[in-house]
Design an enzyme around this catalytic site. Structure first.
Site, PDB file in Angstrom:
ATOM      1  N   LYS A   1      11.023  34.409  45.741  1.00 33.09           N
ATOM      2  CA  LYS A   1      11.102  35.476  44.326  1.00 33.09           C
ATOM      3  C   LYS A   1       9.646  35.385  43.455  1.00 33.09           C
ATOM      4  CE  LYS A   1      14.569  33.385  42.747  1.00 33.09           C
ATOM      5  NZ  LYS A   1      14.419  32.860  43.767  1.00 33.09           N
TER       6      LYS A   1
ATOM      7  N   ARG B   1      20.717  33.010  35.697  1.00 33.19           N
ATOM      8  CA  ARG B   1      22.060  32.123  36.485  1.00 33.19           C
ATOM      9  C   ARG B   1      23.302  32.255  37.350  1.00 33.19           C
ATOM     10  NH1 ARG B   1      16.346  29.571  38.779  1.00 33.19           N
ATOM     11  NH2 ARG B   1      17.295  28.109  40.596  1.00 33.19           N
TER      12      ARG B   1
ATOM     13  N   ARG C   1       8.217  23.540  52.919  1.00 33.01           N
ATOM     14  CA  ARG C   1       7.693  23.756  51.612  1.00 33.01           C
ATOM     15  C   ARG C   1       7.183  22.299  50.536  1.00 33.01           C
ATOM     16  NH1 ARG C   1       9.784  28.077  47.155  1.00 33.01           N
ATOM     17  NH2 ARG C   1      10.919  26.315  45.748  1.00 33.01           N
TER      18      ARG C   1
ATOM     19  N   ARG D   1       8.346  18.698  47.009  1.00 33.98           N
ATOM     20  CA  ARG D   1       8.633  18.878  45.753  1.00 33.98           C
ATOM     21  C   ARG D   1       9.712  18.166  45.942  1.00 33.98           C
ATOM     22  NH1 ARG D   1       9.229  24.868  42.538  1.00 33.98           N
ATOM     23  NH2 ARG D   1      10.690  24.210  42.926  1.00 33.98           N
TER      24      ARG D   1
ATOM     25  N   ARG E   1      21.121  23.166  45.087  1.00 24.80           N
ATOM     26  CA  ARG E   1      20.531  24.003  44.761  1.00 24.80           C
ATOM     27  C   ARG E   1      21.501  25.894  45.823  1.00 24.80           C
ATOM     28  NH1 ARG E   1      14.207  24.042  46.071  1.00 24.80           N
ATOM     29  NH2 ARG E   1      13.945  25.650  44.645  1.00 24.80           N
TER      30      ARG E   1
HETATM   31  P1  AMP Z   1      13.338  27.354  40.449  1.00 28.66           P
HETATM   32  O1  AMP Z   1      12.070  26.344  40.878  1.00 28.66           O
HETATM   33  O2  AMP Z   1      13.553  29.034  40.354  1.00 28.66           O
HETATM   34  O3  AMP Z   1      14.007  27.158  42.261  1.00 28.66           O
HETATM   35  O4  AMP Z   1      14.459  26.170  39.956  1.00 28.66           O
HETATM   36  C1  AMP Z   1      14.221  24.585  39.684  1.00 28.66           C
HETATM   37  C2  AMP Z   1      15.776  24.082  38.968  1.00 28.66           C
HETATM   38  O5  AMP Z   1      15.658  24.561  37.760  1.00 28.66           O
HETATM   39  C3  AMP Z   1      16.575  24.663  39.952  1.00 28.66           C
HETATM   40  O6  AMP Z   1      17.405  24.108  40.438  1.00 28.66           O
HETATM   41  C4  AMP Z   1      17.589  24.857  37.733  1.00 28.66           C
HETATM   42  O7  AMP Z   1      17.855  22.782  38.256  1.00 28.66           O
HETATM   43  C5  AMP Z   1      16.471  24.238  37.538  1.00 28.66           C
HETATM   44  N1  AMP Z   1      16.000  25.704  37.211  1.00 28.66           N
HETATM   45  C6  AMP Z   1      15.664  26.361  36.740  1.00 28.66           C
HETATM   46  N2  AMP Z   1      15.631  28.577  36.648  1.00 28.66           N
HETATM   47  C7  AMP Z   1      16.911  27.501  35.660  1.00 28.66           C
HETATM   48  C8  AMP Z   1      18.015  28.800  35.302  1.00 28.66           C
HETATM   49  N3  AMP Z   1      17.930  30.637  34.643  1.00 28.66           N
HETATM   50  N4  AMP Z   1      19.902  28.134  34.982  1.00 28.66           N
HETATM   51  C9  AMP Z   1      20.066  27.293  35.273  1.00 28.66           C
HETATM   52  N5  AMP Z   1      18.741  26.215  35.867  1.00 28.66           N
HETATM   53  C10 AMP Z   1      17.863  26.806  36.106  1.00 28.66           C
END
Ligand code: AMP
Length: 231
Positions: free
Chosen positions: A28, A103, A141, A174, A185
């Site tokens: 994404k 989400r 990654r 990370r 996740r």
């Molecule tokens: P990402 O980089 O989009 O995978 O997001 C990393 C982390 O941020 C996720 O594992 C969640 O802990 C938090 N996060 C990001 N976007 C959301 C969302 N829309 N709702 C809830 N938690 C989020």
């Protein structure tokens, strides 16, 4: 004078929100950046916004840090507020790309109300990726701690192993790309996010599925671009 790179749907018709939907590691972020460059509309990544609050050490960052490290979702009202504020910025007027939001069902409902209130249309592009490919991508990654560029041991290695091409800094894993957290996740995706596909179907929205398991990012991008041109 409208930006010539923008397709008609981003200029003449109702402004369009593009929801990029898919599990972590489905590409994404990479696709958002390609689309942003091509269409001149911003990428709104709730993950990036939250990470920047964590880096700045403010109260919001402190409140979400533990959840992010554990790979579980942060509270709906926190992300909903962030997105609502971000969408008020003038660069979102003609359209934007949502990366990692919504989400949960509560987030999807909040987004739909916002979009209706502001006269936006939206399409959802679902990136489909095999489970094993996701695990390999996420655990391989590496990220530059200075500029944030993402590398992958297999699909996008840096020129010098372990070193950022741009900054020369030592690459790091990370925190939330460690295997146990990756599984957390993916569970969050499976249980809370994936069911949104039904929500979008119920709403009768344009929902497109794209196989993004094996094609290189440019090929996936061309497929998305093809879909958008038909909107
Ligand atoms: P990402 O980089 O989009 O995978 O997001 C990393 C982390 O941020 C996720 O594992 C969640 O802990 C938090 N996060 C990001 N976007 C959301 C969302 N829309 N709702 C809830 N938690 C989020």
């Amino acid at each position: 004078m409208p930006d010539q790179r923008l397709r008609p749907s981003f200029v003449n018709a109702r402004p369009l929100a593009l929801v990029l939907f898919g599990p972590p590691g489905s590409g994404k972020g990479t696709q958002s950046k390609l689309l942003m460059k091509e269409f001149g509309i911003p990428q709104i990544s709730t993950g990036d916004m939250l990470r920047s609050h964590v880096r700045s050490g403010n109260a919001l960052g402190a409140a979400v840090e533990a959840k992010m490290k554990a790979g579980v979702l942060v509270k709906d009202d926190v992300v909903n507020r962030l997105v609502e504020e971000r969408l008020k910025q003038p660069d979102c007027e003609r359209g934007f790309i949502l990366d990692g939001y919504p989400r949960t069902r509560t987030q999807a409902e909040a987004l739909c109300s916002l979009l209706i209130a502001r006269g936006f249309d939206y399409v959802v592009v679902h990136l489909l990726v095999d489970y094993n490919v996701i695990i390999a991508r996420l655990t391989g990654r590496r990220q530059c701690p200075v500029c944030g560029t993402l590398y992958n041991a297999i699909s996008r290695p840096p020129k010098v192993p372990g070193v950022c091409d741009v900054e020369g800094a030592q690459l790091i894993v990370r925190e939330d790309d460690r295997e146990a957290v990756v599984r957390e996740r993916l569970d969050a995706y499976q249980n809370q996010t994936r069911p949104l596909i039904e929500y979008f179907k119920e709403k009768g929205r344009s929902l497109f599925e794209i196989d993004a398991s094996h094609d290189p990012p440019e090929a996936v991008f061309r497929k998305i671009e093809g879909l958008l041109q038909k909107q």
